[in-house]
Design an enzyme around this catalytic site. Structure first.
Site, PDB file in Angstrom:
ATOM      1  N   SER A 162      36.990  -0.275   7.779  1.00 47.38           N
ATOM      2  CA  SER A 162      38.258  -0.034   7.082  1.00 47.38           C
ATOM      3  C   SER A 162      38.438  -0.913   5.838  1.00 47.38           C
ATOM      4  CB  SER A 162      39.440  -0.187   8.040  1.00 47.38           C
ATOM      5  OG  SER A 162      39.349   0.781   9.082  1.00 47.38           O
ATOM      6  N   GLU A 212      29.805  -4.751  11.559  1.00 50.66           N
ATOM      7  CA  GLU A 212      30.876  -3.761  11.593  1.00 50.66           C
ATOM      8  C   GLU A 212      31.507  -3.754  12.989  1.00 50.66           C
ATOM      9  OE1 GLU A 212      30.204  -0.516   8.443  1.00 50.66           O
ATOM     10  OE2 GLU A 212      29.046   0.053  10.186  1.00 50.66           O
ATOM     11  N   GLY A 272      33.066   3.265   4.563  1.00 55.95           N
ATOM     12  CA  GLY A 272      33.059   4.669   4.976  1.00 55.95           C
ATOM     13  C   GLY A 272      34.138   5.442   4.249  1.00 55.95           C
ATOM     14  N   GLY A 273      35.271   5.642   4.916  1.00 54.96           N
ATOM     15  CA  GLY A 273      36.330   6.510   4.403  1.00 54.96           C
ATOM     16  C   GLY A 273      36.727   6.256   2.958  1.00 54.96           C
ATOM     17  N   ASN A 297      28.939   4.700   2.744  1.00 59.02           N
ATOM     18  CA  ASN A 297      28.374   5.528   3.802  1.00 59.02           C
ATOM     19  C   ASN A 297      29.261   6.771   3.906  1.00 59.02           C
ATOM     20  OD1 ASN A 297      27.427   6.716   6.109  1.00 59.02           O
ATOM     21  ND2 ASN A 297      28.244   5.159   7.510  1.00 59.02           N
ATOM     22  N   TRP A 298      28.749   7.860   3.378  1.00 62.54           N
ATOM     23  CA  TRP A 298      29.578   9.071   3.338  1.00 62.54           C
ATOM     24  C   TRP A 298      29.597   9.817   4.673  1.00 62.54           C
ATOM     25  CZ3 TRP A 298      28.101  11.543  -2.083  1.00 62.54           C
ATOM     26  CH2 TRP A 298      28.739  10.805  -3.083  1.00 62.54           C
ATOM     27  N   LYS A 299      28.781   9.389   5.604  1.00 68.34           N
ATOM     28  CA  LYS A 299      28.703  10.082   6.903  1.00 68.34           C
ATOM     29  C   LYS A 299      28.470  11.587   6.669  1.00 68.34           C
ATOM     30  CE  LYS A 299      31.745   6.491   8.515  1.00 68.34           C
ATOM     31  NZ  LYS A 299      32.550   5.957   9.600  1.00 68.34           N
TER      32      LYS A 299
HETATM   33  C1  PEP Z   1      31.328   2.779   8.369  1.00 69.32           C
HETATM   34  O1  PEP Z   1      31.263   3.899   8.863  1.00 69.32           O
HETATM   35  O2  PEP Z   1      30.297   2.130   8.188  1.00 69.32           O
HETATM   36  C2  PEP Z   1      32.643   2.263   8.015  1.00 69.32           C
HETATM   37  C3  PEP Z   1      32.764   0.996   7.783  1.00 69.32           C
HETATM   38  O3  PEP Z   1      33.677   3.187   7.988  1.00 69.32           O
HETATM   39  P1  PEP Z   1      35.191   2.923   7.495  1.00 69.32           P
HETATM   40  O4  PEP Z   1      35.107   2.163   6.193  1.00 69.32           O
HETATM   41  O5  PEP Z   1      35.775   4.278   7.334  1.00 69.32           O
HETATM   42  O6  PEP Z   1      35.840   2.101   8.550  1.00 69.32           O
END
Ligand code: PEP
Length: 263
Positions: free
Chosen positions: A222, A176, A243-244, A10-12
């Protein structure tokens, strides 16, 4: 039960078309020929969907399948019309999108999306044969005040309310915990497994044991190369929504590699 894992990026609001191209030029050669026993999904911003679909169409030309599936980060619950800024599921289909994230905690919090709206989006996604990646999860305050079960139970019941069995199976649930998203704090594998087992039991209560044993439940919050293997070893965790750590080709590749148990 054999559930094919999914590693979804998920690149947001990161990576426009040119950065999407740069990422794929580095990432696609890494996964080429690896034959990972999982699905890989990338959900870029809407404006980068034409670019990713063009590149993946070219990459799969002459081979027996697309190496990466395309996801959208959201979708409208409407078909068409006066909904400024919205993107319909049918438009997404035209761009070869197969998955649509619905109910991400950032949309629940920042855009104020309700369980009712998320349910409508999920249903609309299924009308267009998209696979919803249906996000649920509790805040830290809710966890600390003993509300984990109530929160997940409401989100699951509202989201999956009245769906046909086939639509439940084509839905991917992403657990999540809000306190672990983008914070660098990961749920321990024991906490994640406990929540996933709870979600699976909630699905069983609503749609039966067979659906519960077949539906895929991803963990998100994360996820990094260093914790992917341990999380993926949990019996009720069927992949990750990242995400990140999905923004950098090597790190997303390492999550997939280690998450698939490759040395
Ligand atoms: C997300 O936005 O779905 C996510 C899990 O972000 P991150 O991996 O950065 O916590």
């Amino acid at each position: 039960m054999n559930r094919k894992p999914i590693f979804a990026a998920n690149w947001k609001m990161n990576k426009g078309p040119s950065e999407t191209e740069i990422f794929l030029k580095s990432f696609l050669p890494k996964i080429h020929g690896q034959d990972f026993p999982c699905e890989i999904v990338i959900a870029p911003p809407f404006v980068s969907l034409p670019k990713i679909s063009e590149i993946l169409r070219d990459a799969s030309a002459g081979s027996d399948g697309q190496p990466v599936r395309i996801g959208a980060q959201d979708c409208s619950c409407h078909d068409a019309g006066a909904y400024t800024g919205e993107v319909s599921v049918f438009m997404l289909r035209e761009l070869l999108v197969q998955y649509a994230i619905v109910g991400h905690s950032e949309r629940r919090t920042i855009q104020g999306e309700s369980d009712t709206l998320i349910h409508a989006k999920l249903r609309k996604a299924r009308e267009a044969m998209l696979k919803p990646v249906f996000c649920i999860g509790e805040t830290l305050a809710q966890r600390e005040s003993g509300e984990l079960e109530r929160v997940l139970s409401t989100q699951v019941a509202e989201g999956l309310r009245g769906l046909d069995p086939k639509d439940v199976l084509e839905t991917v649930i992403a657990y999540e915990p809000v306190w672990a998203i983008g914070t660098g704090v990961t749920a321990s594998s024991a906490q994640a497994q406990e929540a996933h087992a709870l979600v699976r039991s909630l699905v069983a209560g609503l749609h039966g044991a067979d659906a519960a044993s077949r539906v895929r439940i991803l963990y998100g919050g994360s996820v990094k190369p260093d914790n992917a293997a341990e999380l993926m070893a949990c019996p009720d965790i069927d992949g990750a929504l990242v995400g990140g750590a999905s923004l950098e080709p090597q790190s997303f590749f390492e999550i997939i590699r280690r998450g698939c148990g490759r040395p």
